[in-house]
Motif scaffolding. Structure first.
Motif, PDB file in Angstrom:
ATOM      1  N   UNK A 173       0.833  -1.206   0.000  1.00 11.75           N
ATOM      2  CA  UNK A 173       0.000   0.000   0.000  1.00 11.75           C
ATOM      3  C   UNK A 173       0.866   1.254   0.000  1.00 11.75           C
ATOM      4  N   UNK A 174       1.928   1.247   0.818  1.00 11.74           N
ATOM      5  CA  UNK A 174       2.815   2.405   0.865  1.00 11.74           C
ATOM      6  C   UNK A 174       3.485   2.665  -0.469  1.00 11.74           C
ATOM      7  N   UNK A 175       3.917   1.592  -1.137  1.00 15.80           N
ATOM      8  CA  UNK A 175       4.570   1.744  -2.445  1.00 15.80           C
ATOM      9  C   UNK A 175       3.595   2.284  -3.490  1.00 15.80           C
ATOM     10  N   UNK A 222       3.469   5.845  -5.628  1.00 16.70           N
ATOM     11  CA  UNK A 222       3.297   5.942  -7.082  1.00 16.70           C
ATOM     12  C   UNK A 222       2.223   6.971  -7.414  1.00 16.70           C
ATOM     13  N   UNK A 223       1.107   6.882  -6.699  1.00 16.67           N
ATOM     14  CA  UNK A 223      -0.006   7.809  -6.942  1.00 16.67           C
ATOM     15  C   UNK A 223       0.385   9.254  -6.616  1.00 16.67           C
ATOM     16  N   UNK A 224       0.932   9.467  -5.430  1.00 18.97           N
ATOM     17  CA  UNK A 224       1.290  10.828  -5.015  1.00 18.97           C
ATOM     18  C   UNK A 224       2.390  11.387  -5.912  1.00 18.97           C
ATOM     19  N   UNK A 225       3.347  10.533  -6.270  1.00 19.91           N
ATOM     20  CA  UNK A 225       4.412  10.978  -7.167  1.00 19.91           C
ATOM     21  C   UNK A 225       3.867  11.429  -8.510  1.00 19.91           C
ATOM     22  N   UNK A 226       2.923  10.654  -9.058  1.00 20.43           N
ATOM     23  CA  UNK A 226       2.313  11.029 -10.338  1.00 20.43           C
ATOM     24  C   UNK A 226       1.498  12.306 -10.199  1.00 20.43           C
ATOM     25  N   UNK A 227       0.810  12.448  -9.081  1.00 23.61           N
ATOM     26  CA  UNK A 227       0.003  13.641  -8.826  1.00 23.61           C
ATOM     27  C   UNK A 227       0.887  14.894  -8.829  1.00 23.61           C
ATOM     28  N   UNK A 243       2.419  15.023   3.146  1.00 23.42           N
ATOM     29  CA  UNK A 243       2.567  14.876   4.597  1.00 23.42           C
ATOM     30  C   UNK A 243       1.588  13.860   5.172  1.00 23.42           C
ATOM     31  N   UNK A 244       0.495  13.608   4.465  1.00 23.70           N
ATOM     32  CA  UNK A 244      -0.498  12.635   4.928  1.00 23.70           C
ATOM     33  C   UNK A 244      -0.254  11.228   4.385  1.00 23.70           C
ATOM     34  N   UNK A 245       0.862  11.030   3.696  1.00 23.82           N
ATOM     35  CA  UNK A 245       1.182   9.689   3.212  1.00 23.82           C
ATOM     36  C   UNK A 245       1.419   8.746   4.390  1.00 23.82           C
ATOM     37  N   UNK A 246       1.199   7.455   4.158  1.00 19.42           N
ATOM     38  CA  UNK A 246       1.384   6.482   5.237  1.00 19.42           C
ATOM     39  C   UNK A 246       2.841   6.406   5.674  1.00 19.42           C
ATOM     40  N   UNK A 247       3.751   6.676   4.752  1.00 15.95           N
ATOM     41  CA  UNK A 247       5.172   6.670   5.093  1.00 15.95           C
ATOM     42  C   UNK A 247       5.867   7.739   4.259  1.00 15.95           C
ATOM     43  N   UNK A 248       6.419   8.734   4.914  1.00 16.63           N
ATOM     44  CA  UNK A 248       7.062   9.833   4.201  1.00 16.63           C
ATOM     45  C   UNK A 248       8.554   9.835   4.512  1.00 16.63           C
ATOM     46  N   UNK A 249       9.383   9.980   3.482  1.00 17.17           N
ATOM     47  CA  UNK A 249      10.831   9.911   3.642  1.00 17.17           C
ATOM     48  C   UNK A 249      11.424  11.294   3.905  1.00 17.17           C
ATOM     49  N   UNK A 250      12.701  11.298   4.270  1.00 20.39           N
ATOM     50  CA  UNK A 250      13.391  12.568   4.507  1.00 20.39           C
ATOM     51  C   UNK A 250      13.396  13.428   3.240  1.00 20.39           C
ATOM     52  N   UNK A 251      13.697  12.803   2.094  1.00 20.92           N
ATOM     53  CA  UNK A 251      13.737  13.555   0.837  1.00 20.92           C
ATOM     54  C   UNK A 251      12.375  14.167   0.514  1.00 20.92           C
TER      55      UNK A 251
END
Length: 303
Positions: free
Chosen positions: A51-53, A57-62, A265-273
């Protein structure tokens, strides 16, 4: 997984001897926001990671679609200003932008019946390859122009010129905005704790950065709403040489940027980058004496 028509359906065909069929797990465990799952369960852990991956993909495309759409819009404005007599033709790309609008509009209309946003997007994207794919502006080819001339004056009267292309792009931007606003996870809110299966950053400096970004986001959103007054700035039809129009466009585009930051910021897992990407986005938007100042930028979302 993404090459199958429905990646979730392909997962559900696998079974585990130590767990119930995946088909029974999917409604509860595939979307961790609904219900917490145990990290000790390998299947639950796998589904959470999947789900996180897919969410990334969705947020990146958005985010990428918006950067390209914004860039193409600025390009269209430049073409319009450099072609005052509207001699160039853009029939082909205009048709592509209209298809871009239709696909998003259909997605919005069907979404209430299709379940969670990320899952719905992935399923549709596997079938509709052009969903959220922004066309590249280009002038009609010589072949297309000759074809138009052979069809006579009526065809020429219906030709898409630079000013008409700008209007088509503005409508595409408005539809993209409706798509973004319809994403329930793009709401700008501050929570004391991340909800559901959202993973907290592990490093203290990342936790601090997350808190700082959430506060900055809310403050800038509030400031923007105060300036706009209605709280909902709409991109209206452009007219040349209107000074007020420039500010309205900045207000509108800033609303989109703030919504995108909220979604990240509301993603299930957000990275430092990704946190740093949000910081860069927010740092470009500033307010001075009730006037907005936005630094031009093209920021690719780090996946």
């Amino acid at each position: 997984v993404l090459h199958s028509k429905d990646p979730f359906q392909s997962i559900s065909t696998h079974k585990s001897s130590s767990a119930p069929p995946i088909t029974s797990l999917l409604p509860q465990n595939l979307w961790p926001r609904r219900r917490k799952t145990s990290d000790s369960d390998p299947m639950s852990k796998f589904i959470n990671e999947l789900h996180g991956d897919l969410e990334m993909v969705y947020v990146g495309q958005l985010c990428l679609s918006w950067e390209i759409l914004h860039w193409q819009y600025e390009k269209a404005i430049g073409i319009w200003e450099s072609d005052p007599y509207c001699m160039r033709r853009y029939n082909e790309v205009a048709g592509e932008f209209q298809q871009f609008q239709v696909l998003i509009q259909r997605f919005i209309e069907n979404e209430p019946f299709e379940g969670p946003r990320v899952r719905n997007y992935i399923k549709n994207r596997c079938v509709l390859r052009n969903l959220l794919q922004v066309p590249v502006i280009r002038e009609d080819s010589l072949k297309d122009k000759r074809k138009g001339r052979r069809k006579g004056r009526d065809e020429d009267d219906n030709a898409i010129t630079a000013d008409m292309l700008v209007e088509i792009m503005e409508e595409a931007i408005r539809i993209f905005w409706r798509f973004l606003r319809a994403d329930k996870d793009a709401n700008i809110v501050i929570r004391k704790m991340r909800k559901g299966a959202q993973v907290e950053p592990t490093e203290p400096d990342e936790l601090q950065l997350l808190a700082t970004l959430q506060t900055s986001l809310q403050k800038k959103d509030k400031k923007l709403r105060e300036i706009v007054r209605s709280g909902n700035c709409i991109l209206r039809k452009l007219k040349k040489n209107e000074e007020e129009n420039s500010d309205q466009v900045l207000y509108f585009f800033s609303q989109v940027d703030l919504k995108l930051v909220a979604r990240v910021l509301n993603m299930s897992n957000v990275t430092r980058d990704q946190l740093l990407w949000c910081h860069s986005k927010l740092s470009k938007i500033n307010f001075v004496n009730r006037k907005i100042n936005v630094e031009p930028s093209f920021l690719l979302f780090p996946c």
